[in-house]
Design a protein around this motif. Sequence first.
Motif, mmCIF file in Angstrom:
data_model
loop_
_atom_site.group_PDB
_atom_site.id
_atom_site.type_symbol
_atom_site.label_atom_id
_atom_site.label_comp_id
_atom_site.label_asym_id
_atom_site.label_seq_id
_atom_site.Cartn_x
_atom_site.Cartn_y
_atom_site.Cartn_z
ATOM 1 N N GLU A 178 0.652 -1.323 0.013
ATOM 2 C CA GLU A 178 -0.036 0.065 -0.064
ATOM 3 C C GLU A 178 0.932 1.194 0.080
ATOM 4 O O GLU A 178 2.092 1.302 0.491
ATOM 5 C CB GLU A 178 -1.055 0.068 1.014
ATOM 6 C CG GLU A 178 -2.159 -1.003 1.202
ATOM 7 C CD GLU A 178 -3.163 -0.966 2.412
ATOM 8 O OE1 GLU A 178 -2.562 -0.034 3.193
ATOM 9 O OE2 GLU A 178 -4.085 -1.248 2.169
ATOM 10 N N SER A 194 -2.377 4.616 5.505
ATOM 11 C CA SER A 194 -2.038 4.047 4.340
ATOM 12 C C SER A 194 -3.209 4.543 3.513
ATOM 13 O O SER A 194 -4.162 4.807 3.787
ATOM 14 C CB SER A 194 -2.435 2.368 4.394
ATOM 15 O OG SER A 194 -1.305 1.869 5.185
ATOM 16 N N ARG A 196 -5.461 3.738 0.490
ATOM 17 C CA ARG A 196 -5.649 2.610 -0.134
ATOM 18 C C ARG A 196 -6.072 2.748 -1.744
ATOM 19 O O ARG A 196 -6.367 3.790 -1.927
ATOM 20 C CB ARG A 196 -6.808 1.909 0.550
ATOM 21 C CG ARG A 196 -6.720 1.622 1.758
ATOM 22 C CD ARG A 196 -7.933 0.786 2.441
ATOM 23 N NE ARG A 196 -7.674 0.500 3.922
ATOM 24 C CZ ARG A 196 -7.069 -0.402 4.383
ATOM 25 N NH1 ARG A 196 -6.367 -1.297 3.410
ATOM 26 N NH2 ARG A 196 -6.765 -0.760 5.710
ATOM 27 N N GLY A 197 -6.000 1.899 -2.631
ATOM 28 C CA GLY A 197 -6.285 1.918 -3.806
ATOM 29 C C GLY A 197 -4.970 2.337 -4.845
ATOM 30 O O GLY A 197 -5.185 2.482 -6.110
ATOM 31 N N ASN A 199 -1.805 0.742 -4.614
ATOM 32 C CA ASN A 199 -0.708 -0.189 -4.254
ATOM 33 C C ASN A 199 0.216 -0.595 -5.518
ATOM 34 O O ASN A 199 1.284 -1.225 -5.595
ATOM 35 C CB ASN A 199 -1.194 -1.471 -3.518
ATOM 36 C CG ASN A 199 -2.074 -2.188 -4.425
ATOM 37 O OD1 ASN A 199 -3.035 -1.698 -5.161
ATOM 38 N ND2 ASN A 199 -2.314 -3.747 -4.293
#
Length: 292
Positions: A178, A194, A196-197, A199
């Motif tokens: 991430e 983190s 997200r989306g 990575n």
Amino acid sequence: MKNNLLSKFAFWQKKHNRVDLGVYINTDGMTVYQAESLLRQIPLIKQDWRTAFQTLVEQVPGANIQIVLSSDYYQLLVVDKPAVDDEEIGQALQWSIKDMVSKPIAELHFDYFESPQANNNKLTVVVVDRQVMTALALAAQQCDVAIAGISIEEMAISNLSENENLAKLVLSHEPNHELKLTVIKRGALYMQRSVRGFNQIDVVTADDLRLGVADNLSLELQRSMDYFESQLRQAPVASIELLMGGAKEELARLLSANFDQQVNTIPCQHVADKFAELAFAEFNHDRELEVA
């Protein structure tokens, strides 16, 4: 904090001449840095720590290492600070995190760090697998490798702002992990999360960045910057720093169009190389462990 997990395994430390090395460890291996030069990559096969450390000492006898662990090896948990005396926090945290982890507390080792802000009542707890870290420590001892300290990515990144009074927002990304966002100032970690989306951001093409990825990321950055200013009552960050691979120069250009802050890329061939360098920078610190 206190970039030194596993103080109770400090039996490896010996008082004789040593060679200081920064070591970044992920599931693929160890990246080793020594005094302004990247030394080498050492494979780590099936968590065979002894073979990896033996390879290291064959090349650098008398190694004294500062380790930065990749996020493969730890979990971060944010909890309310227990209303107990400081010396009792460690015991109290066991009850705070026991329902947030998948293993029994006895199988884990944990450390924590506080926000630099005195009025913040949250703690960030770093949780690692006790068996894995014990195996690492024993292998180091058997190979005559001294471990000066063990840290994590988020804390290592704070070394990028050691002598700077203005806050930086750093986006860091290792392949297949991430995207991490940290805000640092004067060598301290003020905020981490983190995102997200993203990575696979290291393999996103420049065209895809222009077709919406950069704008979507800008929205996430703006939310974090708003939180930093309004909830943490801090001045705006002075710059945005990108520690990642892929089309980072194009991403920096696109983000620059959406923010007043300067957007910079952090030079490195591989992100792991920079984390090994930041691990080496830990030798400039003398940070105590807050909980055993």
